[in-house]
Scaffold this motif. Sequence first.
Motif, PDB file in Angstrom:
ATOM      1  N   SER A   1      48.866  50.942  31.017  1.00 48.27           N
ATOM      2  CA  SER A   1      48.787  52.584  31.567  1.00 48.27           C
ATOM      3  C   SER A   1      49.027  52.281  33.034  1.00 48.27           C
ATOM      4  O   SER A   1      49.707  53.344  32.964  1.00 48.27           O
ATOM      5  CB  SER A   1      47.365  52.534  31.319  1.00 48.27           C
ATOM      6  OG  SER A   1      46.356  51.818  32.149  1.00 48.27           O
ATOM      7  N   GLU A   2      49.174  51.261  33.364  1.00 45.28           N
ATOM      8  CA  GLU A   2      50.029  51.107  35.291  1.00 45.28           C
ATOM      9  C   GLU A   2      51.252  51.058  34.783  1.00 45.28           C
ATOM     10  O   GLU A   2      52.057  50.835  35.712  1.00 45.28           O
ATOM     11  CB  GLU A   2      49.260  49.822  35.708  1.00 45.28           C
ATOM     12  CG  GLU A   2      48.052  50.114  35.735  1.00 45.28           C
ATOM     13  CD  GLU A   2      46.895  48.923  36.225  1.00 45.28           C
ATOM     14  OE1 GLU A   2      47.694  48.165  36.739  1.00 45.28           O
ATOM     15  OE2 GLU A   2      45.487  49.144  36.956  1.00 45.28           O
TER      16      GLU A   2
ATOM     17  N   GLU B   1      53.027  48.565  33.352  1.00 46.77           N
ATOM     18  CA  GLU B   1      53.446  46.948  33.434  1.00 46.77           C
ATOM     19  C   GLU B   1      53.714  47.173  32.395  1.00 46.77           C
ATOM     20  O   GLU B   1      53.747  46.779  31.467  1.00 46.77           O
ATOM     21  CB  GLU B   1      52.269  45.780  34.692  1.00 46.77           C
ATOM     22  CG  GLU B   1      52.332  46.055  35.802  1.00 46.77           C
ATOM     23  CD  GLU B   1      51.443  46.258  36.505  1.00 46.77           C
ATOM     24  OE1 GLU B   1      51.750  44.549  37.558  1.00 46.77           O
ATOM     25  OE2 GLU B   1      50.504  45.240  36.206  1.00 46.77           O
TER      26      GLU B   1
END
Length: 218
Positions: free
Chosen positions: A170-171, A173
Amino acid sequence: SHTIDEWGWGSASEWGASSYRITQYDSDGQWIVAQNDSANSWNPDLWSRFNWTIDEAGTLHYCQAAYDAASEKDALAAADADSADLAAGCGGFGWTELRSSLAIEGRYEDDYDSIHEIDAWSWTSSSSWGTSSYSVSQFDNDAGWIVAQNDVSNFYNPELWSKFEWTTDSEGEYHYCQSAYDAADEQAAIETAGADTSDLAAGCGGFSWTKMRPYASF
């Protein structure tokens, strides 16, 4: 790496960069004529002729059939490379295979302190317990997978086949999973069931996906 459009052909490598200003091309005849840039290390301001072809497997190859023609007219008159002989049809040399860029191409460090160097041709991982290399045979950027043959020198499963998958959290990465590591052949690796991208904690065959970040040397 190569960047190509109807106006120019640019190439860059560890040996430097070269660019060519396209003046004419024929998509049906599969040739391009271009003037070498004045800043090129080799044959500045002279003229080149590029050919391309696609083999039976759908793979793109190119040949710089002329690289030091005195004029545009001479480049237009230069003989085309022999697309029937990819091994030696480029003036006695092999044609050069081109692949689209791999979406995750780059150098990364994972959360187990391993370094990964990834491009459209290979995946190499290095750590305190050794180095493993994999020769990429095909990949799918949209589906997020790579199939590669384990190098003969790998400590584990030499010459067998692997499937790598990647996803983002979700970030944003990256996480990867080696969902196959000892497949008998390329097709078996391709047909290996995909890892579960919805479960980063256990979706990699019961293990967690491995997080990796762009490598930075502090």
